[in-house]
Design an enzyme around this catalytic site. Structure first.
Site, short mmCIF file in Angstrom:
data_model
loop_
_atom_site.label_atom_id
_atom_site.label_comp_id
_atom_site.label_asym_id
_atom_site.label_seq_id
_atom_site.Cartn_x
_atom_site.Cartn_y
_atom_site.Cartn_z
N ASN A 1 3.34 -6.97 13.71
CA ASN A 1 2.78 -5.58 13.68
C ASN A 1 2.91 -5.99 15.76
OD1 ASN A 1 0.86 -3.16 13.79
ND2 ASN A 1 0.26 -3.45 12.47
N GLN B 1 0.78 -1.45 -0.24
CA GLN B 1 0.52 0.17 -0.38
C GLN B 1 0.59 1.28 0.03
OE1 GLN B 1 -2.85 -0.68 2.78
NE2 GLN B 1 -1.46 -1.86 4.07
N ASN B 2 2.09 1.66 -0.32
CA ASN B 2 2.98 2.39 0.75
C ASN B 2 3.48 2.88 -1.13
OD1 ASN B 2 3.30 1.01 3.25
ND2 ASN B 2 4.60 0.72 2.87
N ASP C 1 5.75 5.32 -0.80
CA ASP C 1 7.30 5.38 -1.07
C ASP C 1 8.10 4.84 -2.11
OD1 ASP C 1 7.56 3.91 2.23
OD2 ASP C 1 7.95 2.61 0.36
N CYS D 1 2.71 19.96 -16.69
CA CYS D 1 2.65 19.30 -17.31
C CYS D 1 3.98 19.86 -18.58
CB CYS D 1 1.51 18.81 -18.70
SG CYS D 1 1.95 17.38 -19.97
N HIS E 1 -1.72 1.25 -4.42
CA HIS E 1 -2.18 2.58 -4.46
C HIS E 1 -0.81 3.60 -5.50
CE1 HIS E 1 -3.90 2.22 -0.15
NE2 HIS E 1 -4.48 1.49 -1.02
N1 APR Z 1 6.90 -2.73 12.07
C1 APR Z 1 5.17 -2.94 11.89
N2 APR Z 1 4.39 -2.42 12.07
C2 APR Z 1 4.98 -0.93 12.60
C3 APR Z 1 5.93 -0.62 13.22
C4 APR Z 1 6.64 -1.63 12.75
N3 APR Z 1 8.20 -1.06 13.19
N4 APR Z 1 5.44 0.46 13.62
C5 APR Z 1 3.74 1.38 13.57
N5 APR Z 1 3.60 -0.82 12.99
C6 APR Z 1 2.34 -0.61 12.26
C7 APR Z 1 0.98 -0.02 13.04
O1 APR Z 1 0.81 -0.24 14.29
C8 APR Z 1 -0.34 -0.05 11.96
O2 APR Z 1 -1.40 -0.81 12.42
O3 APR Z 1 2.06 -0.41 10.93
C9 APR Z 1 0.62 -0.10 11.09
C10 APR Z 1 0.37 1.16 10.14
O4 APR Z 1 -1.05 1.48 9.95
P1 APR Z 1 -1.50 2.96 9.27
O5 APR Z 1 -0.68 4.42 9.25
O6 APR Z 1 -2.74 2.94 9.26
O7 APR Z 1 -1.20 3.01 7.58
P2 APR Z 1 -1.50 1.37 6.65
O8 APR Z 1 -2.06 -0.07 6.90
O9 APR Z 1 -0.72 1.34 5.37
O10 APR Z 1 -2.56 2.19 5.49
C11 APR Z 1 -3.09 2.18 4.08
O11 APR Z 1 -4.31 3.84 4.41
O12 APR Z 1 -4.04 6.41 4.49
C12 APR Z 1 -4.24 4.91 3.72
O13 APR Z 1 -3.13 4.87 1.83
C13 APR Z 1 -2.93 5.35 2.42
O14 APR Z 1 -1.40 3.35 1.94
C14 APR Z 1 -2.33 4.01 3.19
C15 APR Z 1 -3.22 2.38 3.06
#
Ligand code: APR
Length: 258
Positions: free
Chosen positions: A224, A107-108, A110, A156, A125
């Site tokens: 996680n 989903q990243n 980056d 553009c 994404h």
């Molecule tokens: N190692 C593993 N997991 C971690 C760490 C770590 N060091 N630090 C935090 N986390 C976990 C958090 O506990 C959380 O469950 O990573 C997760 C991050 O969740 P989100 O911030 O919701 O990110 P994500 O799940 O990728 O969001 C999904 O939502 O906003 C949209 O498009 C955006 O791609 C994103 C999507």
């Protein structure tokens, strides 16, 4: 405190694994210094800016006030300027080299998985450095520095119309080609192991492949520090950081560190 290890029965179960489907979210990049969206220190959970950021990063705002969306994307990019892949990104890249079949659904936006060497990546994404023209469809790429410095909609280079991020914003549809790739990879013949790392698993297209794998009796592991909606679905939940557990899983799968 003793070094974390994997449960012996899990190491045993991993010996027969020939194919892996990894699913990652912002948490895998947390140890690269990029803040997550939700949870502790999450960008969206910021009491002042959180709601406004989500609104700015939406399709309707891009249409109504593109400068606002681009400023919000630039602010996100400023978090990634000096970010480099961490041990978890590199461990997934090693798994891809060592295993017969490996697919990474991320989903990243980056770009750290590709920098770490992952190739079979479904970036569901999109990629925040990629842009496309809203008029002539020209696709270009910005550098992180160029993106981080933006405070208005870039034109553009071919027709001067507005560029848009080639990423999926809130309230926008996923690229159907990428959805098809995900379904092929995770549903047609579910991988022996589905590994979910660093995601709050809030989107159905992220949670569903894990449910399918569990229903088909495949190995399912979550990495996680916090519990998620998938914690009660997976066979094993490793409660800790990606940078610690993903390299241990790679080693157990025969993809040891360099
Ligand atoms: N190692 C593993 N997991 C971690 C760490 C770590 N060091 N630090 C935090 N986390 C976990 C958090 O506990 C959380 O469950 O990573 C997760 C991050 O969740 P989100 O911030 O919701 O990110 P994500 O799940 O990728 O969001 C999904 O939502 O906003 C949209 O498009 C955006 O791609 C994103 C999507």
């Amino acid at each position: 405190m003793s070094e974390p290890t994997l449960p012996p029965e899990l190491v045993e179960a991993l010996q027969g694994v020939r194919s892996v489907g990894a699913i990652t979210g912002a948490g895998i990049s947390a140890e690269s210094g990029i803040p997550t969206y939700r949870g502790v220190g999450g960008i969206y959970d910021d009491p002042e800016e959180g709601h406004s950021t989500v609104e700015a990063l939406s399709g309707p705002t891009l249409l109504r006030d593109p400068d606002r969306t681009w400023r919000a994307v630039a602010a996100l990019a400023r978090h990634t300027i000096d970010a480099t892949p961490n041990a978890a990104h590199h461990a997934l890249a090693r798994m891809e080299q060592a295993l017969e079949r490996f697919v990474l659904l991320t989903q990243n936006v980056d770009g750290l998985h590709r920098i770490a060497g992952s190739r079979n990546v479904i970036d569901i994404h999109g990629d925040v450095l990629a842009t496309r023209c809203t008029s002539c469809e020209t696709r270009t790429r910005l550098t992180r520095v160029e993106l981080a410095a933006l405070d208005a909609t870039p034109p553009c280079p071919d027709c001067n119309a507005h560029l848009r991020p080639d990423a999926v914003l809130f309230e926008e549809l996923l690229d159907p080609r990428k959805v098809l790739r995900m379904q092929e990879a995770f549903y047609r013949e579910p991988p022996d192991l589905v590994l979910v790392v660093g995601t709050s698993a809030m989107f159905p297209y992220i949670a569903e492949p894990v449910h399918v794998a569990a229903r088909c009796g495949r190995l399912t592991i979550e990495v996680n520090p916090e519990p998620t909606p998938l914690t009660n679905v997976v066979g094993t939940s490793l409660r800790g950081p990606a940078g610690v557990y993903v390299p241990l899983l790679a080693a157990a799968l025969g993809a040891d560190g360099d």
